[in-house]
Design a protein around this motif. Structure first.
Motif, PDB file in Angstrom:
ATOM      1  N   VAL A 148       0.837  -1.202   0.000  1.00 55.57           N
ATOM      2  CA  VAL A 148       0.000   0.000   0.000  1.00 55.57           C
ATOM      3  C   VAL A 148       0.874   1.255   0.000  1.00 55.57           C
ATOM      4  O   VAL A 148       0.635   2.195  -0.767  1.00 55.57           O
ATOM      5  CB  VAL A 148      -0.948   0.008   1.211  1.00 55.57           C
ATOM      6  CG1 VAL A 148      -1.662   1.348   1.322  1.00 55.57           C
ATOM      7  CG2 VAL A 148      -1.972  -1.121   1.086  1.00 55.57           C
ATOM      8  N   LEU A 149       1.902   1.265   0.846  1.00 55.87           N
ATOM      9  CA  LEU A 149       2.807   2.414   0.881  1.00 55.87           C
ATOM     10  C   LEU A 149       3.530   2.601  -0.446  1.00 55.87           C
ATOM     11  O   LEU A 149       3.699   3.719  -0.934  1.00 55.87           O
ATOM     12  CB  LEU A 149       3.823   2.241   2.009  1.00 55.87           C
ATOM     13  CG  LEU A 149       3.371   2.584   3.426  1.00 55.87           C
ATOM     14  CD1 LEU A 149       4.462   2.241   4.426  1.00 55.87           C
ATOM     15  CD2 LEU A 149       3.001   4.057   3.520  1.00 55.87           C
ATOM     16  N   GLY A 150       3.967   1.479  -1.029  1.00 56.42           N
ATOM     17  CA  GLY A 150       4.654   1.565  -2.316  1.00 56.42           C
ATOM     18  C   GLY A 150       3.747   2.097  -3.406  1.00 56.42           C
ATOM     19  O   GLY A 150       4.157   2.938  -4.212  1.00 56.42           O
ATOM     20  N   GLY A 151       2.511   1.621  -3.457  1.00 60.35           N
ATOM     21  CA  GLY A 151       1.570   2.107  -4.456  1.00 60.35           C
ATOM     22  C   GLY A 151       1.250   3.575  -4.266  1.00 60.35           C
ATOM     23  O   GLY A 151       1.177   4.342  -5.228  1.00 60.35           O
ATOM     24  N   PHE A 152       1.063   3.976  -3.004  1.00 63.15           N
ATOM     25  CA  PHE A 152       0.751   5.381  -2.704  1.00 63.15           C
ATOM     26  C   PHE A 152       1.907   6.297  -3.092  1.00 63.15           C
ATOM     27  O   PHE A 152       1.718   7.304  -3.777  1.00 63.15           O
ATOM     28  CB  PHE A 152       0.449   5.528  -1.213  1.00 63.15           C
ATOM     29  CG  PHE A 152       0.126   6.934  -0.794  1.00 63.15           C
ATOM     30  CD1 PHE A 152      -1.143   7.447  -0.953  1.00 63.15           C
ATOM     31  CD2 PHE A 152       1.103   7.737  -0.228  1.00 63.15           C
ATOM     32  CE1 PHE A 152      -1.443   8.753  -0.576  1.00 63.15           C
ATOM     33  CE2 PHE A 152       0.818   9.040   0.165  1.00 63.15           C
ATOM     34  CZ  PHE A 152      -0.454   9.543  -0.014  1.00 63.15           C
ATOM     35  N   THR A 153       3.120   5.946  -2.655  1.00 59.40           N
ATOM     36  CA  THR A 153       4.263   6.810  -2.922  1.00 59.40           C
ATOM     37  C   THR A 153       4.633   6.848  -4.400  1.00 59.40           C
ATOM     38  O   THR A 153       5.060   7.882  -4.913  1.00 59.40           O
ATOM     39  CB  THR A 153       5.490   6.368  -2.102  1.00 59.40           C
ATOM     40  OG1 THR A 153       5.735   4.972  -2.326  1.00 59.40           O
ATOM     41  CG2 THR A 153       5.264   6.591  -0.624  1.00 59.40           C
ATOM     42  N   THR A 154       4.459   5.737  -5.097  1.00 58.82           N
ATOM     43  CA  THR A 154       4.803   5.749  -6.518  1.00 58.82           C
ATOM     44  C   THR A 154       3.796   6.557  -7.324  1.00 58.82           C
ATOM     45  O   THR A 154       4.144   7.186  -8.315  1.00 58.82           O
ATOM     46  CB  THR A 154       4.928   4.316  -7.075  1.00 58.82           C
ATOM     47  OG1 THR A 154       5.591   4.366  -8.346  1.00 58.82           O
ATOM     48  CG2 THR A 154       3.571   3.649  -7.255  1.00 58.82           C
ATOM     49  N   MET A 155       2.539   6.579  -6.891  1.00 53.20           N
ATOM     50  CA  MET A 155       1.539   7.370  -7.600  1.00 53.20           C
ATOM     51  C   MET A 155       1.698   8.846  -7.306  1.00 53.20           C
ATOM     52  O   MET A 155       1.605   9.692  -8.203  1.00 53.20           O
ATOM     53  CB  MET A 155       0.131   6.922  -7.195  1.00 53.20           C
ATOM     54  CG  MET A 155      -0.992   7.584  -8.005  1.00 53.20           C
ATOM     55  SD  MET A 155      -0.912   7.135  -9.753  1.00 53.20           S
ATOM     56  CE  MET A 155      -1.081   8.736 -10.531  1.00 53.20           C
ATOM     57  N   VAL A 156       1.978   9.183  -6.055  1.00 50.52           N
ATOM     58  CA  VAL A 156       2.040  10.593  -5.654  1.00 50.52           C
ATOM     59  C   VAL A 156       3.307  11.271  -6.156  1.00 50.52           C
ATOM     60  O   VAL A 156       3.267  12.414  -6.615  1.00 50.52           O
ATOM     61  CB  VAL A 156       1.942  10.712  -4.118  1.00 50.52           C
ATOM     62  CG1 VAL A 156       2.213  12.133  -3.656  1.00 50.52           C
ATOM     63  CG2 VAL A 156       0.552  10.279  -3.659  1.00 50.52           C
ATOM     64  N   ALA A 157       4.438  10.592  -6.080  1.00 54.08           N
ATOM     65  CA  ALA A 157       5.696  11.277  -6.409  1.00 54.08           C
ATOM     66  C   ALA A 157       6.710  10.386  -7.095  1.00 54.08           C
ATOM     67  O   ALA A 157       7.903  10.701  -7.104  1.00 54.08           O
ATOM     68  CB  ALA A 157       6.306  11.865  -5.140  1.00 54.08           C
TER      69      ALA A 157
END
Length: 255
Positions: A148-157
């Motif tokens: 979840v963290l990886g997906g969130f961070t890769t999408m945001v920045a």
């Protein structure tokens, strides 16, 4: 692109070469590229310009390390990553540049600290390897959390590299397995992000024109990385990955 100075273009070119290097040598080092793109371009728009550059690096990494991927790990991560990408898309609909930088920087520094702590406390017992069989409940929770963290961070920045690097290190991956699994992971995830980025207006004709110029520098960076990776032992490799993660996180927080 006609508003960029020669020095700004040179900085973007160097950052693009570093993307290629990070994809074939030290995953997580491209957080420095992220910071450079965000410094030269508006932070929000920079994520759309950087994404095709990252995909080019992913293609080169897959061509180099495709036989070393561990697919059970990838299949375990993808559902959680999809949740993170959707959450990141919703976040990008209202977040400003400052919120993006602060959130991602804090996550990266925190995850690096968690990984260092885990490695010290597990020094006596050892971490389970990627081939140790079906994960226990704690391992499934860890995979979902990092996913979840990886997906969130890769999408945001486009900053999912360090998060997933920390997960693969904590799972006991050796150098080639790490690079092969990471290569396939980000080729699939970054490609799936393209429609979201287009929908958010982060990728357009102007950004693709700049990308066409920057792609010329990804290939030599990847070549240098491939030549260097055999000279980097496992301990140094892990230290470089964690160091790049901390540096990238601090850059985002301080900027």
């Amino acid at each position: 692109m006609d508003t960029l100075t020669l020095w700004q273009l040179a900085a973007l070119a160097a950052a693009s070469a570093l993307v290629g290097f990070s994809k074939t040598a030290v995953s997580g080092a491209n957080t420095i590229s992220l910071a450079v793109f965000a410094a030269v371009l508006p932070a929000r728009e920079s994520t759309g310009v950087l994404l095709p550059v990252l995909i080019a690096g992913d293609v080169l990494a897959v061509l180099t390390y495709r036989r070393h991927a561990h697919w059970p790990t990838l299949l375990r991560l993808f559902p959680a990553v999809a949740v993170g990408v959707v959450a990141g898309t919703l976040f990008m609909m209202w977040a400003g540049d400052a919120a993006v930088r602060t959130s991602i920087g804090a996550i990266l520094v925190f995850m690096a600290g968690v990984t260092l702590w885990r490695r010290r406390t597990a020094a006596g017992s050892g971490e389970p390897s990627a081939d140790a069989g079906p994960p226990a409940a704690a391992e499934r929770f860890k995979a979902r959390s990092y996913g979840v963290l990886g997906g969130f961070t890769t999408m945001v920045a486009n900053a999912g590299g360090p998060v997933m690097s920390l997960y693969l290190l904590s799972a006991g991956f050796r150098k080639l397995g790490f690079l092969g699994t990471s290569a396939w992971f980000f080729l699939i995830v970054n490609t799936s992000k393209v429609p979201f980025s287009v929908g958010l207006g982060l990728i357009d004709a102007q950004s693709l024109l700049l990308d066409a110029c920057m792609l010329l520098f990804v290939l030599p960076g990847a070549w240098i990385g491939r030549k260097c990776v055999d000279r980097i032992n496992q301990t140094l490799f892990e230290r470089l990955v964690i160091g790049a993660t901390v540096l990238g996180g601090l850059q985002l927080l301080l900027n």
